[in-house]
Design a protein around this motif. Structure first.
Motif, mmCIF file in Angstrom:
data_model
loop_
_atom_site.group_PDB
_atom_site.id
_atom_site.type_symbol
_atom_site.label_atom_id
_atom_site.label_comp_id
_atom_site.label_asym_id
_atom_site.label_seq_id
_atom_site.Cartn_x
_atom_site.Cartn_y
_atom_site.Cartn_z
ATOM 1 N N SER A 1 6.248 -3.966 -1.633
ATOM 2 C CA SER A 1 4.983 -4.562 -1.191
ATOM 3 C C SER A 1 4.331 -3.746 -0.084
ATOM 4 O O SER A 1 3.104 -3.624 -0.036
ATOM 5 C CB SER A 1 5.201 -6.002 -0.740
ATOM 6 O OG SER A 1 6.039 -6.045 0.386
ATOM 7 N N SER A 2 5.131 -3.167 0.815
ATOM 8 C CA SER A 2 4.536 -2.363 1.890
ATOM 9 C C SER A 2 3.919 -1.079 1.353
ATOM 10 O O SER A 2 2.817 -0.690 1.751
ATOM 11 C CB SER A 2 5.562 -2.060 2.974
ATOM 12 O OG SER A 2 6.573 -1.222 2.481
ATOM 13 N N TRP A 3 4.599 -0.387 0.447
ATOM 14 C CA TRP A 3 4.043 0.838 -0.132
ATOM 15 C C TRP A 3 2.829 0.523 -0.998
ATOM 16 O O TRP A 3 1.805 1.218 -0.942
ATOM 17 C CB TRP A 3 5.084 1.585 -0.950
ATOM 18 C CG TRP A 3 6.004 2.400 -0.114
ATOM 19 C CD1 TRP A 3 7.250 2.061 0.291
ATOM 20 C CD2 TRP A 3 5.736 3.681 0.452
ATOM 21 N NE1 TRP A 3 7.775 3.050 1.067
ATOM 22 C CE2 TRP A 3 6.880 4.059 1.181
ATOM 23 C CE3 TRP A 3 4.646 4.538 0.410
ATOM 24 C CZ2 TRP A 3 6.954 5.260 1.861
ATOM 25 C CZ3 TRP A 3 4.721 5.743 1.084
ATOM 26 C CH2 TRP A 3 5.867 6.089 1.798
ATOM 27 N N PHE B 1 -4.746 -0.342 0.366
ATOM 28 C CA PHE B 1 -5.592 -0.260 1.551
ATOM 29 C C PHE B 1 -6.412 1.031 1.560
ATOM 30 O O PHE B 1 -7.613 1.004 1.820
ATOM 31 C CB PHE B 1 -4.739 -0.338 2.816
ATOM 32 C CG PHE B 1 -5.514 -0.152 4.080
ATOM 33 C CD1 PHE B 1 -6.292 -1.177 4.572
ATOM 34 C CD2 PHE B 1 -5.458 1.044 4.768
ATOM 35 C CE1 PHE B 1 -7.018 -1.012 5.744
ATOM 36 C CE2 PHE B 1 -6.176 1.223 5.930
ATOM 37 C CZ PHE B 1 -6.955 0.193 6.422
ATOM 38 N N LEU B 2 -5.780 2.162 1.275
ATOM 39 C CA LEU B 2 -6.510 3.432 1.268
ATOM 40 C C LEU B 2 -7.618 3.444 0.220
ATOM 41 O O LEU B 2 -8.742 3.889 0.476
ATOM 42 C CB LEU B 2 -5.549 4.598 1.022
ATOM 43 C CG LEU B 2 -4.730 5.046 2.210
ATOM 44 C CD1 LEU B 2 -3.687 6.055 1.776
ATOM 45 C CD2 LEU B 2 -5.612 5.638 3.275
ATOM 46 N N GLY C 1 -4.174 8.294 -1.359
ATOM 47 C CA GLY C 1 -3.688 7.032 -1.913
ATOM 48 C C GLY C 1 -2.811 7.245 -3.132
ATOM 49 O O GLY C 1 -1.787 6.568 -3.308
ATOM 50 N N VAL D 1 0.536 8.668 -1.871
ATOM 51 C CA VAL D 1 1.303 7.590 -1.236
ATOM 52 C C VAL D 1 1.875 6.664 -2.302
ATOM 53 O O VAL D 1 3.029 6.221 -2.211
ATOM 54 C CB VAL D 1 0.420 6.817 -0.231
ATOM 55 C CG1 VAL D 1 1.048 5.501 0.177
ATOM 56 C CG2 VAL D 1 0.165 7.664 0.993
ATOM 57 N N GLY E 1 0.858 -2.058 -0.705
ATOM 58 C CA GLY E 1 -0.217 -2.480 0.196
ATOM 59 C C GLY E 1 -0.907 -1.311 0.875
ATOM 60 O O GLY E 1 -2.130 -1.300 1.016
ATOM 61 N N SER E 2 -0.150 -0.320 1.295
ATOM 62 C CA SER E 2 -0.767 0.841 1.948
ATOM 63 C C SER E 2 -1.608 1.648 0.969
ATOM 64 O O SER E 2 -2.683 2.148 1.310
ATOM 65 C CB SER E 2 0.290 1.723 2.602
ATOM 66 O OG SER E 2 1.165 2.259 1.641
ATOM 67 N N CYS E 3 -1.133 1.749 -0.262
ATOM 68 C CA CYS E 3 -1.893 2.464 -1.287
ATOM 69 C C CYS E 3 -3.203 1.731 -1.594
ATOM 70 O O CYS E 3 -4.270 2.342 -1.654
ATOM 71 C CB CYS E 3 -1.037 2.597 -2.544
ATOM 72 S SG CYS E 3 -1.830 3.462 -3.888
ATOM 73 N N GLY F 1 5.811 6.152 -2.848
ATOM 74 C CA GLY F 1 6.301 4.783 -2.754
ATOM 75 C C GLY F 1 7.017 4.342 -4.012
ATOM 76 O O GLY F 1 8.056 3.673 -3.943
#
Length: 101
Positions: free
Chosen positions: A79-81, A87-88, A52, A55, A83-85, A59
């Motif tokens: 927002s996508s990067w 999420f992890l 995370g 990422v 959000g993925s961070c 990002g």
């Protein structure tokens, strides 16, 4: 032909005896597997935190580059990067609290 059949039959019976010897201690095997998985769980969640963080850094660099280049979809990429961070990190935290390890 009979000798071959007897040899195969004897081998089959010995295999079944060996398998039944392993199957009798199933609870101990399950408990050992549970202990091994629990010992790897903390390492796995720490690995998820590290992924995370990586990422997040990648990002942040990509978003900064897009922002400096004046591209219009910077907010979407950020927002996508982000959000993925998140999420992890959330998945690792929830799994850690859910399994109580």
């Amino acid at each position: 032909m009979k000798k071959t059949f007897k040899t195969l039959y004897a081998g089959f019976i010995l295999s079944l005896i060996g398998l039944s010897a392993y199957a009798q201690d199933g609870n101990a095997g399950i408990n050992e597997a549970t202990t091994q998985v629990k010992s790897y769980f903390s390492t796995g969640t720490n690995l998820m935190y590290a992924i995370g963080a990586i990422v997040g850094l990648v990002g942040a660099i990509k978003v900064y580059k897009k922002w400096n280049d004046g591209e219009h979809d910077t907010g979407k990429v950020a927002s996508s990067w982000f959000g993925s961070c998140i999420f992890l990190v959330v998945v690792a935290t929830v799994l850690k609290s859910f399994f109580g390890v």
